[in-house]
Write a protein that holds these residues in place. Structure first.
Motif, PDB file in Angstrom:
ATOM      1  N   GLY A 123     -77.855-141.658 -25.620  1.00 14.09           N
ATOM      2  CA  GLY A 123     -77.201-141.829 -24.331  1.00 14.09           C
ATOM      3  C   GLY A 123     -78.070-142.753 -23.500  1.00 14.09           C
ATOM      4  N   GLU A 124     -77.449-143.767 -22.877  1.00 14.83           N
ATOM      5  CA  GLU A 124     -78.224-144.732 -22.108  1.00 14.83           C
ATOM      6  C   GLU A 124     -77.707-144.767 -20.681  1.00 14.83           C
ATOM      7  OE1 GLU A 124     -77.023-148.592 -21.781  1.00 14.83           O
ATOM      8  OE2 GLU A 124     -78.983-149.519 -22.041  1.00 14.83           O
ATOM      9  N   LEU A 125     -78.617-144.682 -19.733  1.00 14.75           N
ATOM     10  CA  LEU A 125     -78.238-144.772 -18.317  1.00 14.75           C
ATOM     11  C   LEU A 125     -78.931-145.970 -17.707  1.00 14.75           C
ATOM     12  CD1 LEU A 125     -78.955-141.041 -17.430  1.00 14.75           C
ATOM     13  CD2 LEU A 125     -76.748-142.039 -18.011  1.00 14.75           C
ATOM     14  N   THR A 126     -78.184-146.758 -16.962  1.00 17.67           N
ATOM     15  CA  THR A 126     -78.788-147.884 -16.253  1.00 17.67           C
ATOM     16  C   THR A 126     -78.417-147.777 -14.780  1.00 17.67           C
ATOM     17  OG1 THR A 126     -78.509-149.247 -18.211  1.00 17.67           O
ATOM     18  CG2 THR A 126     -78.968-150.389 -16.151  1.00 17.67           C
ATOM     19  N   TYR A 141     -88.020-137.186 -11.847  1.00 18.96           N
ATOM     20  CA  TYR A 141     -86.925-136.392 -12.386  1.00 18.96           C
ATOM     21  C   TYR A 141     -86.854-136.512 -13.906  1.00 18.96           C
ATOM     22  CZ  TYR A 141     -82.234-134.767 -13.461  1.00 18.96           C
ATOM     23  OH  TYR A 141     -81.174-134.091 -14.007  1.00 18.96           O
ATOM     24  N   TRP A 142     -86.878-137.750 -14.414  1.00 19.62           N
ATOM     25  CA  TRP A 142     -86.713-137.923 -15.863  1.00 19.62           C
ATOM     26  C   TRP A 142     -87.963-137.476 -16.627  1.00 19.62           C
ATOM     27  CZ3 TRP A 142     -82.167-137.683 -17.766  1.00 19.62           C
ATOM     28  CH2 TRP A 142     -81.086-138.131 -17.018  1.00 19.62           C
ATOM     29  N   ALA A 143     -89.133-137.504 -15.956  1.00 19.40           N
ATOM     30  CA  ALA A 143     -90.328-136.940 -16.590  1.00 19.40           C
ATOM     31  C   ALA A 143     -90.112-135.446 -16.791  1.00 19.40           C
ATOM     32  CB  ALA A 143     -91.551-137.193 -15.714  1.00 19.40           C
ATOM     33  N   ARG A 144     -89.493-134.792 -15.800  1.00 20.22           N
ATOM     34  CA  ARG A 144     -89.216-133.357 -15.915  1.00 20.22           C
ATOM     35  C   ARG A 144     -88.220-133.076 -17.041  1.00 20.22           C
ATOM     36  NH1 ARG A 144     -86.793-132.262 -10.886  1.00 20.22           N
ATOM     37  NH2 ARG A 144     -87.754-134.041  -9.842  1.00 20.22           N
ATOM     38  N   GLN A 145     -87.408-134.057 -17.400  1.00 24.43           N
ATOM     39  CA  GLN A 145     -86.472-133.860 -18.514  1.00 24.43           C
ATOM     40  C   GLN A 145     -87.133-134.186 -19.853  1.00 24.43           C
ATOM     41  OE1 GLN A 145     -83.967-132.365 -17.247  1.00 24.43           O
ATOM     42  NE2 GLN A 145     -84.540-133.040 -15.176  1.00 24.43           N
ATOM     43  N   GLY A 146     -88.420-134.438 -19.818  1.00 16.31           N
ATOM     44  CA  GLY A 146     -89.139-134.664 -21.072  1.00 16.31           C
ATOM     45  C   GLY A 146     -89.220-136.115 -21.502  1.00 16.31           C
ATOM     46  N   CYS A 147     -88.914-137.035 -20.586  1.00 16.76           N
ATOM     47  CA  CYS A 147     -88.966-138.454 -20.961  1.00 16.76           C
ATOM     48  C   CYS A 147     -90.395-138.982 -20.927  1.00 16.76           C
ATOM     49  CB  CYS A 147     -88.145-139.293 -19.988  1.00 16.76           C
ATOM     50  SG  CYS A 147     -86.382-139.119 -20.222  1.00 16.76           S
ATOM     51  N   LYS A 200     -82.309-139.808 -26.980  1.00 20.04           N
ATOM     52  CA  LYS A 200     -81.785-139.802 -28.353  1.00 20.04           C
ATOM     53  C   LYS A 200     -82.214-138.522 -29.048  1.00 20.04           C
ATOM     54  CE  LYS A 200     -83.460-142.189 -32.129  1.00 20.04           C
ATOM     55  NZ  LYS A 200     -83.879-143.406 -32.810  1.00 20.04           N
ATOM     56  N   PRO A 201     -81.294-137.728 -29.564  1.00 20.70           N
ATOM     57  CA  PRO A 201     -79.837-137.849 -29.383  1.00 20.70           C
ATOM     58  C   PRO A 201     -79.457-137.510 -27.947  1.00 20.70           C
ATOM     59  CG  PRO A 201     -80.389-135.773 -30.459  1.00 20.70           C
ATOM     60  CD  PRO A 201     -81.674-136.541 -30.326  1.00 20.70           C
ATOM     61  N   ASN A 202     -78.266-137.962 -27.529  1.00 18.62           N
ATOM     62  CA  ASN A 202     -77.869-137.625 -26.167  1.00 18.62           C
ATOM     63  C   ASN A 202     -77.684-136.118 -26.065  1.00 18.62           C
ATOM     64  OD1 ASN A 202     -75.048-138.321 -27.612  1.00 18.62           O
ATOM     65  ND2 ASN A 202     -74.702-136.807 -26.015  1.00 18.62           N
ATOM     66  N   PRO A 203     -78.271-135.462 -25.036  1.00 21.30           N
ATOM     67  CA  PRO A 203     -78.018-134.028 -24.879  1.00 21.30           C
ATOM     68  C   PRO A 203     -76.559-133.815 -24.482  1.00 21.30           C
ATOM     69  CG  PRO A 203     -79.290-134.876 -23.031  1.00 21.30           C
ATOM     70  CD  PRO A 203     -79.146-136.006 -23.997  1.00 21.30           C
ATOM     71  N   ARG A 255     -85.673-148.550 -30.348  1.00 25.39           N
ATOM     72  CA  ARG A 255     -85.798-147.098 -30.513  1.00 25.39           C
ATOM     73  C   ARG A 255     -84.451-146.395 -30.614  1.00 25.39           C
ATOM     74  NH1 ARG A 255     -91.119-144.507 -30.857  1.00 25.39           N
ATOM     75  NH2 ARG A 255     -92.564-146.055 -30.018  1.00 25.39           N
ATOM     76  N   ALA A 256     -83.377-147.097 -30.232  1.00 26.47           N
ATOM     77  CA  ALA A 256     -82.055-146.481 -30.401  1.00 26.47           C
ATOM     78  C   ALA A 256     -81.702-146.383 -31.883  1.00 26.47           C
ATOM     79  CB  ALA A 256     -80.994-147.283 -29.667  1.00 26.47           C
ATOM     80  N   LEU A 257     -82.433-147.133 -32.688  1.00 25.26           N
ATOM     81  CA  LEU A 257     -82.163-147.126 -34.132  1.00 25.26           C
ATOM     82  C   LEU A 257     -83.042-146.109 -34.843  1.00 25.26           C
ATOM     83  CD1 LEU A 257     -81.902-150.973 -34.640  1.00 25.26           C
ATOM     84  CD2 LEU A 257     -80.053-149.312 -34.904  1.00 25.26           C
ATOM     85  N   GLY A 258     -82.564-145.621 -35.959  1.00 24.42           N
ATOM     86  CA  GLY A 258     -83.345-144.667 -36.740  1.00 24.42           C
ATOM     87  C   GLY A 258     -83.089-143.235 -36.297  1.00 24.42           C
ATOM     88  N   GLU A 259     -83.695-142.303 -37.041  1.00 22.07           N
ATOM     89  CA  GLU A 259     -83.356-140.892 -36.822  1.00 22.07           C
ATOM     90  C   GLU A 259     -84.247-140.213 -35.800  1.00 22.07           C
ATOM     91  OE1 GLU A 259     -83.786-139.183 -40.669  1.00 22.07           O
ATOM     92  OE2 GLU A 259     -82.348-140.608 -41.556  1.00 22.07           O
ATOM     93  N   LYS A 260     -85.448-140.782 -35.550  1.00 18.27           N
ATOM     94  CA  LYS A 260     -86.431-140.081 -34.718  1.00 18.27           C
ATOM     95  C   LYS A 260     -85.936-139.851 -33.311  1.00 18.27           C
ATOM     96  CE  LYS A 260     -91.101-141.040 -36.320  1.00 18.27           C
ATOM     97  NZ  LYS A 260     -92.269-141.881 -36.053  1.00 18.27           N
ATOM     98  N   PRO A 261     -86.024-138.614 -32.811  1.00 18.73           N
ATOM     99  CA  PRO A 261     -85.659-138.357 -31.416  1.00 18.73           C
ATOM    100  C   PRO A 261     -86.539-139.179 -30.470  1.00 18.73           C
ATOM    101  CG  PRO A 261     -85.982-136.295 -32.613  1.00 18.73           C
ATOM    102  CD  PRO A 261     -86.469-137.394 -33.504  1.00 18.73           C
ATOM    103  N   TRP A 262     -86.020-139.503 -29.314  1.00 14.76           N
ATOM    104  CA  TRP A 262     -86.750-140.377 -28.386  1.00 14.76           C
ATOM    105  C   TRP A 262     -86.192-140.211 -26.990  1.00 14.76           C
ATOM    106  CZ3 TRP A 262     -90.950-142.979 -27.491  1.00 14.76           C
ATOM    107  CH2 TRP A 262     -90.965-144.091 -26.637  1.00 14.76           C
ATOM    108  N   LYS A 263     -87.074-140.026 -26.030  1.00 19.69           N
ATOM    109  CA  LYS A 263     -86.624-139.945 -24.637  1.00 19.69           C
ATOM    110  C   LYS A 263     -87.556-140.811 -23.815  1.00 19.69           C
ATOM    111  CE  LYS A 263     -85.225-135.069 -24.709  1.00 19.69           C
ATOM    112  NZ  LYS A 263     -85.504-133.780 -24.051  1.00 19.69           N
ATOM    113  N   ALA A 264     -87.005-141.754 -23.091  1.00 24.27           N
ATOM    114  CA  ALA A 264     -87.863-142.618 -22.287  1.00 24.27           C
ATOM    115  C   ALA A 264     -87.140-143.045 -21.017  1.00 24.27           C
ATOM    116  CB  ALA A 264     -88.280-143.837 -23.091  1.00 24.27           C
ATOM    117  N   ALA A 265     -87.942-143.362 -20.011  1.00 21.57           N
ATOM    118  CA  ALA A 265     -87.388-143.882 -18.760  1.00 21.57           C
ATOM    119  C   ALA A 265     -88.364-144.910 -18.214  1.00 21.57           C
ATOM    120  CB  ALA A 265     -87.181-142.756 -17.757  1.00 21.57           C
TER     121      ALA A 265
END
Lengths: 672, 307
Positions: free
Chosen positions: B174-177, B32-38, B101-104, B60-70
């Motif tokens: 945005g962080e999900l656990t 699912y999260w791969a489909r969201q571009g993570c 990052k940023p949270n959608p 990776r939560a720091l700085g300006e660069k966008p980032w999506k990971a799971a």
């Protein structure tokens, strides 16, 4: 006249903030509009988990023009001052200004300026963004790439005046006439035309915007479920306030738990239900005891009628209670006594030491206090030793609210005596005005010892309550001691326990307590003027004196006292009172003074006996014997006799009277 | 599930008439999260107490660069170990961690869809966002958000990061656990974590992990040697400081994590007095904050280099 409708839509607002936020929004809008000259009538404000809003009817469409007088310089002032005024007032020549005369300042220029009114919609357009930017959330956050702060991400603002959108933009969010309903039941956007339309559409979209309506709905559904199942709802206002902020539209469901859990301490079950799960607790109507059911307020009108939700919640509850049972079983494998050494590792306060240290002191003190309160010394010391041991049990680690309560269970399990077990639970008491003070002597000894120890320890390191704060609840501790002493008639001079500073702290708390009990402050002051340090005795005096002063005898005696005292005060002022002169029978002449002399004589003896026996009712009765002789004396005897000895003798009689009455209270303090 | 057009491990399980297994849920979340571009990462290879501490989130939560990971992150909490005897508590468990990052703006919807794919229908179950602010003082991080409840059970943490390492998060992540064991127990309807169906083919969670819980508990509470832990803590601290000096934030952060885990082991042993505790936490925080600061500096340097 037009309607103003505002809704700020965000992600879920924490339940505990909702009510306050709704009130803040109403106040900020009202203040803002009024400051801009808009008259505001009644405001309907509302709040639901994802929205904060309000509606105001009958607002004017614009504010009226306002005439303002602008004062200028004096006539004949230097030209630069006049030129400056011409510019500031926006006139072309000074001839356009009026000349006004003032008796003090002379003639000066005045210009009438007309401030044009504004359109209400323009006022709102400025006001709402500024409110959003300055909203007093207790905690707020940023989201995405923006800089705006709100309690949780803000998604849309519906802002309408007179049926039209009030146009503005905040950080990329454009105002509009669109909102959404329930997250799951009606997720689609919809537009509204006015408040009536908004109310109808949100309701149809499964959102009850009125908090009170949600609360009533929860209560009504819960009561019905209980009535249908032979149960009794335990009302819980705090929980109701919270859960009504967690649902857009409440659906109340009855869940069931395994009856086997009922062998856990009921306090554990109730806390698990209320605190961890936010369920309402129910009793069986038949037995009045905890029933194996719970009430959960759901946000979803489930497609299966709530079966899956009831089942799911029951499973979660079972897991929680199994956890509790695990703690319960594990905790009972180790005695409280064996846990005591571990208290040495828990800090009570950096500068005071560990809880273990505190326990050692409380053991000593409880042993000393035991004989005073009629407790067995060994039992009191035993209870004190164990009173904090439950802090290192698993159950209290999980539910700190159960400190003491669990200790009692575990003590019983360890075969400690009932006195010891109860004292462990009760030594924290009373925890508030609605809580009871312990009455069992062992409990009293430990409760007093624990509280005295805290007060003495914190005062010793300079941690005293201030006007603004009392982080260690020392006022509550002192009040607890006062209540225990009074309710159990504990006789103990304060000086035996505390230093002078703490003594006056106690006396202050006692004053507040007595005032709260409805006793008059002048009577309290009168008794406190004495140097008594026995809380029970002081209170008895205040109560008896207060009663006495309400009687006819009391009132007239006070009047007599005041007259006598005024005479003495006048003499004292002149410096003409010889304090060393002792009244003597040989100088008595008139019957009235002879009568007073002998009345004082008899009263003195009787009063001494009454005071010795702490019989303040008796003391007051003896005072009444003085009443007639005093008035007789005051009405018929001229104190300032030409004979020096007679004069001094008469004054000495009055001094005797004053001195005698002051043994009970300083009657000077009492209003006549 | 009929509405899901593509097949996932979970949808296939339901199609076979069985509940999704532990690994079905992990696979479905990753899918699912791969489909969201993570970026789908693997667990970090050092001991951590929570998925947040993976550098893919903390740094990776720091700085300006966008980032999506799971990713899945095994998490070790020595103090929570229970010799394999408690049906709900573990010293070692799995978290599924997502950072965007940023949270959608529709992060809540994205999250709810992920639950739907696992088989939790929000019209059948009571899903609630209950206030829960997150704070991790040892990495100087905090955020606001919720615990997500499903029928009264906390199944996830949902946080908007505000600060990490004492730095403002700009933009906000945005962080999900997801607590994987709890979620699976819920979906499978089992009461004991060790009864979880791990693979849909006869292997339970207990088969895989029970002995590990028993032995690790013995280590945590009985056989860990405090003197060794103390020495290692000091060494990790020294090593971390050397790396910070050399402006190497990534390995420095590894050693900060090691120090943190060593402290957790000492804490489980019950030998850390409250005062010492404060001091240990402060020392770990200094290392983690130092790493975060060095990372921020490095980001600036790399950005300048690109220009």
């Amino acid at each position: 006249m037009s309607q103003f409708l505002l809704e700020i839509f965000s992600e879920e607002i924490p339940a505990r903030f909702q009510k306050r936020a709704s009130e803040d929004l109403a106040k900020m809008v009202k203040d803002g509009l009024e400051k801009a000259g808009v008259t505001v009538g009644e405001i309907t404000n509302f709040v639901a988990p994802r929205r904060l809003g309000l509606c105001i009817e009958n607002l004017p469409n614009e504010t009226p023009d306002v005439k303002e007088e602008k004062k200028g310089p004096k006539v004949g002032a230097p030209q630069p001052a006049i030129d400056g005024f011409i510019r500031a007032a926006g006139i072309s020549s000074i001839d356009e200004a009026k000349v006004v005369s003032d008796p003090k300042k002379g003639d000066f220029y005045v210009v009438e300026i007309i401030k044009k009114g504004a359109k209400t919609t323009d006022i709102i357009k400025e006001l709402v963004p500024s409110i959003v930017r300055n909203f007093p959330w207790q905690k707020s956050m940023r989201w995405g790439e923006g800089t705006l702060r709100w309690v949780r991400p803000l998604h849309s603002i519906l802002c309408m005046f007179n049926g039209e959108i009030v146009d503005f933009e905040i950080d990329g969010i454009k105002s509009g006439n669109v909102t959404r309903g329930h997250r799951f039941h009606a997720p689609e956007d919809f537009t509204v035309t006015d408040f009536a339309d908004y109310q109808a559409k949100t309701r149809a979209a499964h959102v009850l915007i009125d908090r009170e309506e949600r609360k009533q709905s929860i209560m009504a559904q819960a009561q019905k479920l209980c009535a249908d199942n032979g149960l009794e709802l335990i009302e819980d206002i705090g929980l109701l306030e919270e859960v009504c902020g967690l649902v857009d539209e409440p659906f109340v469901i009855l869940g069931q738990m395994d009856e086997a859990f009922l062998d856990l301490p009921p306090e554990v079950i109730r806390l698990t239900l209320r605190i961890n799960q936010k369920y309402f607790v129910v009793n069986s109507k038949a037995t009045g005891k905890l029933a194996p059911y719970f009430i959960v307020v759901s946000n979803v009108n489930a497609t299966d009628g709530g079966k899956a939700i009831a089942h799911g919640n029951a499973r979660v509850l079972a897991a929680r209670l199994n956890d509790a049972r695990y703690f319960w079983d594990l905790d009972r494998k180790t005695t409280l006594e064996a846990r005591v050494p571990k208290l040495d590792t828990i800090v009570f306060h950096q500068k005071i030491g560990s809880i273990g240290d505190k326990v050692k002191r409380v053991v000593e003190l409880a042993g000393e206090l035991a004989p005073i309160v009629g407790a067995d010394v060994e039992l009191a010391k035993r209870a004190a030793l164990l009173c904090k041991a439950d802090l290192v049990t698993e159950m209290v680690g999980e539910f700190p609210e159960l400190q003491g309560v669990m200790g009692r269970y575990y003590a019983k399990n360890d075969q400690e005596t009932a006195d010891v077990a109860n004292a462990i639970a009760e030594h924290y008491k009373p925890v508030g005005p609605s809580d009871y003070a312990p009455t069992n002597p062992v409990s009293i000894a430990v409760a007093l010892a624990d509280k005295f120890d805290s007060l003495v320890s914190f005062f010793a390191i300079g941690e005293k309550p201030t006007g603004s704060g009392d982080p260690y609840a020392l006022r509550r501790a002192a009040l607890g001691i006062i209540r225990i002493i009074l309710e159990n008639k504990v006789r103990m001079p304060l000086t035996s326990q505390v230093n002078e500073e703490l003594q006056s702290f106690f006396l202050d708390r006692l004053k507040v307590f007595l005032k709260d009990e409805g006793l008059e402050y002048d009577v309290i002051d009168a008794v406190f003027a004495g140097a008594d340090d026995d809380i029970y005795r002081i209170t008895q005096k205040v109560k008896t004196l207060s009663e006495f002063l309400k009687t006819e005898e009391g009132k007239t005696l006070l009047e007599g006292y005041k007259r006598a005292s005024n005479i003495l005060k006048a003499e004292e002022k002149k410096g003409a009172l010889d304090g060393t002169f002792v009244a003597s029978a040989q100088y008595l002449e008139l019957n009235a003074e002879k009568a007073l002399f002998s009345a004082i004589d008899t009263t003195k003896a009787a009063l001494a006996t009454s005071l010795e026996n702490e019989d303040y009712v008796g003391a007051m009765k003896t005072f009444t014997l003085l009443r007639d002789p005093i008035f007789d004396f005051l009405d018929n005897v001229l104190v300032n006799d030409s004979d020096e000895n007679k004069r001094k003798n008469r004054l000495a009689l009055l001094c005797d009277l004053r001195q005698m009455m002051s043994q009970v209270a300083d009657f000077e303090c009492i209003r006549g | 599930m009929e509405n899901v057009e593509y097949s996932t491990a979970c949808s296939r399980a339901y199609a076979q008439g069985r509940k999704p297994s532990f690994q079905d849920i992990i696979l479905t979340l990753s899918d699912y999260w791969a489909r969201q571009g993570c970026v789908i990462l693997q667990p970090y290879d050092t001991e951590v107490g929570a998925g947040t501490l993976h550098p893919a989130t903390t740094l990776r939560a720091l700085g300006e660069k966008p980032w999506k990971a799971a990713y899945v992150q095994p998490s070790r909490r020595p103090k929570d170990a229970r010799y394999g005897e408690n049906p709900n508590r573990l010293g070692h468990y799995y978290q599924y961690q997502v950072i965007l990052k940023p949270n959608p703006p529709n992060l809540q919807e994205l999250y709810l869809n992920s639950l739907y794919e696992i088989g939790i229908d929000p019209k059948l179950h009571d899903i609630r966002f209950v206030e829960d602010d997150w704070e991790n003082p040892t990495v100087g991080a905090w955020g606001l958000g919720w615990e997500v409840w499903c029928d009264g059970m906390e199944v996830s943490q949902f946080t908007y990061f505000q600060q990490v390492g004492g730095f403002d998060c700009k933009p906000v992540s945005g962080e999900l656990t997801y607590g994987l064991e709890r979620l699976t127990m819920y979906v499978q309807g089992v009461e004991n974590v060790y009864d979880i169906d791990f693979n849909g083919n006869g292997v339970t969670y207990g088969d895989v992990f029970h002995e590990n819980e028993v032995e690790q508990s013995k280590f945590n509470f009985e056989y860990s040697k405090v003197e060794i832990l103390e020495q290692w803590f000091k060494d990790a601290e020294t090593q971390c400081n050397i790396l910070l000096e050399a402006k190497l934030p990534l390995p420095a952060f590894d050693w900060a994590l090691k120090a943190s885990h060593l402290f957790n082991l000492m804490d489980a042993r019950g030998v850390v007095s409250p005062t010492e505790r404060q001091s240990f936490i402060a020392r770990v925080r200094d290392l983690a904050k130092g790493s975060a600061a060095a990372w921020m500096e490095k980001q600036e340097e790399l950005k300048a280099g690109e220009k």
